[in-house]
Design a protein around this motif. Structure first.
Motif, short mmCIF file in Angstrom:
data_model
loop_
_atom_site.label_atom_id
_atom_site.label_comp_id
_atom_site.label_asym_id
_atom_site.label_seq_id
_atom_site.Cartn_x
_atom_site.Cartn_y
_atom_site.Cartn_z
N GLY A 142 0.83 -1.21 0.00
CA GLY A 142 0.00 0.00 0.00
C GLY A 142 0.85 1.25 0.00
N ASN A 143 0.60 2.13 -0.96
CA ASN A 143 1.41 3.35 -1.09
C ASN A 143 0.79 4.49 -0.30
OD1 ASN A 143 3.39 5.12 -1.91
ND2 ASN A 143 2.44 5.53 -3.90
N THR A 144 0.72 4.32 1.00
CA THR A 144 0.18 5.36 1.89
C THR A 144 1.08 5.50 3.10
OG1 THR A 144 -1.16 3.80 3.19
CG2 THR A 144 -2.19 4.74 1.20
N SER B 124 1.23 13.19 2.54
CA SER B 124 0.09 12.38 2.97
C SER B 124 -0.65 11.74 1.80
CB SER B 124 -0.89 13.25 3.77
OG SER B 124 -1.32 14.36 3.00
N ASP B 125 -0.54 12.34 0.60
CA ASP B 125 -1.21 11.76 -0.57
C ASP B 125 -0.34 10.76 -1.31
OD1 ASP B 125 0.68 13.39 -1.69
OD2 ASP B 125 -0.70 14.63 -2.85
N GLY B 126 0.84 10.45 -0.75
CA GLY B 126 1.73 9.46 -1.37
C GLY B 126 2.77 10.06 -2.29
#
Length: 464
Positions: free
Chosen positions: A333-335, A428-430
Motif C-alpha cells: 500500500g502506497n500510503t 500524505s497523498d503518497g
C-alpha cells in the motif's frame, strides 16, 4: 633446535640439487634453442611427486647410459627450475614471475600432480594477481575449466565475474566464450545483471556463432530460426524470463518466442496477462536482496556509505550488512499509514524509490528507526542519495546530514522524512517532495519539488 635442524636439512637438499652429486635422472625442459638440461635424483623425484613415482614404477622413462631420460618440451627451463627447487627443498618464490607465467606454472604443476603446490599457486594468483586475472577473463576461464583441480581459482573467477559481470559480458571477446562456460555462468544465482540484458547478450552470442544470419530478426527464415535454436539449445531455459519487465518481454522476448520452449511461452503469456495465475516462477538472481528496483551492487554501495568508506567500496562478496525487505509500496500500500505499519520501530533502514517515467533512483538511510512520534532526530550518519541511472552504479551520489536536529523527521500523518525543509519526504497523498537542500548538501540532478515514484521499498539494515 628442531626448527634449525629442519632448515639445515632443507639447505643440504638444495645444495644436492645444485651440486648434482649422484644424479641418475636427466630432464630436458623446453625445446630447440630454449631447451636446457637438468640433473636430478630418482629417489627424491618419486618420493615428492606422484607423476615421477608413477613414471619410475611403470618404467615410462627412457634410459641411456644408466640415466633416466625425461623430455618436457612444454615446460620452459625457467619454470622447471622453480618446480625442481620446490621438489628438493620446499622453497618457492613467485614474486619474480608475471601473471601469465604463474598460470603456466600452475598448469605444469597440475600435470606433475604436486597437490600442495597447486593449492599454493592458486591462492597466490587470487591474492596477488587480481589485475592479471581480470585482463583476459574469457581466456583464463577456458584455461581453468580444463583442469579439475583448479577449483579455488575457478570459483574465484566465477565469483569475480558475477560480482562485476560487465567485465566479461561487455568485452569484445564475450562472443568467443565456449558454450559450456556460458552455460555455467547463466546457471548462477549470483550473476549480477539485469535479466533482459542477459537475454540480449545471449542473442548476441548466438548470432556471433552464426555470422551468416542477419542481425535483423524480421529477416530470419525458418532455417535461420532452426540454426539459432540449435546454437542456443540448453541456454535459453536458463534465462529468468519471469523477471523481465512486461515492456521488455513484449519488445524483446515475444518477437523471438520461437526460440523458447512452447510451454514456457504459454506460461509467460499467462503470467503477464493474468499475474494472479502465477506458474512456478524461477527465483530471481537477486533473491539474496529481494528488490524489484535495484541490484546487488547497489546494496554494496549502501554498505560503503553506511560505514563512510571513502577510498574503497565494499563489493558483493565482502558486504558486511544484510538488507531485509520489510515494505514495498506496490505490495503493502502506497500510503503513509501502510509505511508506518510496516516500518515503525524496526531499526535502521534504507529507503529505495524509483522515480516515475525515468531510470532514476532516490532514497535515504535512517540509522535510528521510524515512528509516528512527530519528533526529529539529529545525526551525522544519515544520508540521502541519488542514482541518475539505476543500471549504472557510477552515477551514484550521496549527501550526508550536516547533523542538525532535523536529520530524521518522524511524522504521524506523513511518510518518511529527511531534513528540515524537507530535503526528502513523502506527503500524505503518497507523492514525494524535495524542497532542500537544508539539512543535506545539494545533489545535482536529483528531482526537486513534487514528484511521483513508481514504487519504493524499505530494507531493514542488519550487521552480519
Amino acid at each position: 633446535m628442531s626448527h634449525e635442524y629442519c632448515q639445515e636439512v632443507l639447505n643440504d637438499f638444495e645444495k644436492l640439487l645444485t651440486t648434482e652429486i649422484g644424479y641418475d635422472v636427466i630432464i630436458y625442459a623446453g625445446e630447440n634453442e630454449n631447451m636446457k638440461e637438468f640433473h636430478a635424483h630418482s629417489s627424491i623425484l618419486c618420493t615428492r611427486t606422484q607423476y615421477f613415482y608413477t613414471a619410475f614404477s611403470n618404467e615410462w622413462a627412457e634410459k641411456k647410459d644408466e640415466k633416466f631420460i625425461f623430455k618436457k618440451p612444454n615446460v620452459s627451463p625457467e619454470l622447471f627450475k622453480v618446480i625442481l627447487r620446490f621438489i628438493y627443498c620446499g622453497k618457492i618464490d613467485l614474486t619474480q614471475l608475471q601473471g601469465p607465467k604463474v598460470l603456466k606454472l600452475l598448469i605444469v604443476v597440475d600435470e606433475l600432480n604436486i597437490q600442495s603446490l597447486i593449492s599454493y599457486i592458486q591462492n597466490y594468483l587470487i591474492k596477488h594477481q587480481d589485475e592479471f586475472l581480470q585482463q583476459n577473463p574469457i581466456g583464463i576461464l577456458e584455461t581453468v575449466y580444463q583442469h579439475e583441480s583448479f577449483t579455488d581459482l575457478w570459483n574465484y573467477c566465477l565469483e569475480k565475474i558475477c560480482e562485476e559481470p560487465k567485465i566479461l559480458f561487455e568485452s569484445g571477446k564475450f562472443t568467443s566464450l565456449k558454450a559450456h562456460v556460458l552455460k555455467l555462468l547463466l546457471e548462477r544465482d549470483d550473476l549480477g545483471l539485469d535479466e533482459c540484458f542477459i537475454w540480449d547478450c545471449l542473442l548476441k552470442w548466438g548470432l556471433a556463432q552464426n555470422p551468416s544470419i542477419s542481425q535483423d530478426i524480421t529477416k530470419w527464415s525458418k532455417e535461420d530460426i532452426t540454426i539459432m535454436e540449435r546454437s542456443l539449445h540448453g541456454l535459453v531455459p536458463l534465462i529468468r524470463f519471469y523477471h523481465i519487465s512486461p515492456e521488455d518481454f513484449l519488445d524483446k522476448v515475444h518477437p523471438l518466442r520461437k526460440l523458447l520452449p512452447k510451454d514456457l511461452v504459454n506460461d509467460l503469456l499467462t503470467f503477464h496477462i493474468a499475474p494472479n495465475r502465477k506458474p512456478n516462477v524461477q527465483p530471481s538472481r537477486q533473491s539474496k536482496f529481494d528488490s524489484t528496483l535495484i541490484e546487488r551492487q547497489h546494496f554494496a554501495i549502501f554498505s560503503s556509505w553506511i560505514d563512510k568508506k571513502e577510498n574503497s567500496h565494499y563489493n558483493i562478496r565482502n558486504n558486511p550488512y544484510k538488507f531485509n525487505l520489510i515494505y514495498r509500496a506496490s505490495r503493502d500500500g502506497n500510503t503513509p499509514a501502510a509505511f508506518h505499519n510496516k516500518c515503525d520501530n524496526k531499526g535502521a533502514t534504507i529507503v529505495v524509490a524509483k522515480v516515475t517515467n525515468s531510470v532514476q533512483i532516490v532514497g535515504g538511510y535512517n540509522p535510528f528507526q521510524w515512528d509516528s512520534s512527530n519528533q526529529n532526530k539529529s545525526t551525522i550518519d544519515s544520508f540521502i542519495y541519488f542514482f541518475a541511472d539505476r543500471k549504472s552504479i557510477i552515477t551514484a551520489k550521496v549527501s550526508y546530514s550536516n547533523g542538525d536536529q532535523h536529520s530524521i523527521r518522524n511524522f504521524s500523518s506523513l511518510g518518511l522524512g529527511f531534513g528540515a525543509g524537507c530535503d526528502l519526504y513523502q506527503n500524505s497523498d503518497g507523492a514525494w517532495h524535495r524542497n532542500g537542500p537544508r539539512s543535506y548538501p545539494k545533489i545535482d540532478g536529483m528531482p526537486v519539488g513534487r514528484f511521483n515514484v513508481e514504487d519504493f521499498e524499505v530494507f531493514l539494515v542488519i550487521k552480519k
